[in-house]
Design an enzyme around this catalytic site. Sequence first.
Site: not given
Length: 475
Positions: A151, A249, A283, A457
């Site tokens: 994505n 993640e 997300c 991150e």
Amino acid sequence: MYRKLAFYIDGEFLGGDAGSGGEVVNPATGQVIGRLPHVGAAELDRAIAAAERAFPGWRRTSPLARSDLLRRVAALVRERAPRVARDITLDEGKPLAEALVEVESCAEHLEWHAEECRRIYGRVIPPRQSGVRQLVVREPIGVCAAFSPWNFPFAQAIRKVAAALAAGCTLILKGPEESPSAVVAIAELFHDAGFPPGVLNIVWGDPAAISRHLITAPAVRKISFTGSVPVGKQLAALAGAHMKRMTMELGGHSPVLVFADADIDRAAAMLARFKLRNAGQVCVSPTRFYVQRAAYPRFLDAFAQAMAETRLGDGLEENTQMGPLANPRRVAAMAALVEDAVGRGGRIVTGGGRRDGQGFFFAPTVLTDLADDARIMQEEPFGPVAPVVPFDTEDEVLRRANALPFGLASYVFTESLKTATRVADGLEAGMVNINHFGMGPAEIPFGGIKDSGMGTEGGAETFDGYLVTKFITQV
């Protein structure tokens, strides 16, 4: 012309004939635009060996030298951004303006890691007796394997590559087979900037076979994965069985809490735009909309109107505001969620179906009159479908927002400082946004809790997963 695709091992671009590869499709047209070469076990072993061989020299490379190389990549990113963005629009589908923002923002991420890697410090611990020296040092963990999603194919990969390489690790990255051009571009950027062979390696192919091969390889010491919760749990179990450190993640189902004292028109307009970024395939997309009852009718009308007025089209067309979904599976998934909602008594306010014609388009959709057990309220939609439901009290909405096992992003709209503070404290999420969206900058730690993952991150924590702590004591 679409970018020529290849895998990248030990400083070489390989597999250009794509004899064992797969088709890459433009989601706006459904047409095949390229073929992606896939690796087999022999190529994976070669990538592991290259990363293992390169690690001793790379870990000893001065942080200043690593920093300079990353800055070279950042400069090349800015120079090549239009071409990279165009290819992302061709194989992922997002509007060109969104793709360009994705690429250009990564130059900052590279520069952030270039600066932070100069400051990977240890410490001295005062001894209990004279003549003893006690040091704590932080060292790169070794060869890492990363798996990045389709994505945000450039941004998600860059986060992993920059952190691993800046820390002094070497990396094998499996990019997304559906939108591969961005990761091929990353390989070209790092190659042209002068990174040594074997420091970065790129592979493609069967995801299950590649992940098992890399995670179980003794030389690989750390795993980084961005993707769905079910796949993340499978990889985490495999990594745990082999005592591999991991950063995960994973997916979310981000609650939006709109209180009656909020600027309702502003919130509705902002949320509609943010919801439809990358056609909702994000997300951290806002996905469960809880609106306090006094403001509910006004918000629903304004939000639905903004969603309905969004212009769909090919991402390369100038006026396009939302592109296609990435593949036919996403279209079918949206249709199934809408069908379930309507079957349970839900009402379609706008949208509700796929757009006629070529490509994988689904209309921006608003649903209401939903119970909390509807699938759309329980499962991450990952598309342009938004459920909007009312709530009455702060305690009630916090209970409903926290009821799911996800905990990635959350959003609050209120003009009350007291409400904002209480709700921010009460939400079970790795990131809370109040009256705006602020999770993108490189200096921000990005990550979730609960089923939405582990580790972060970016930010000051960016190297935590790539460094080991060593204690040294000496007389």
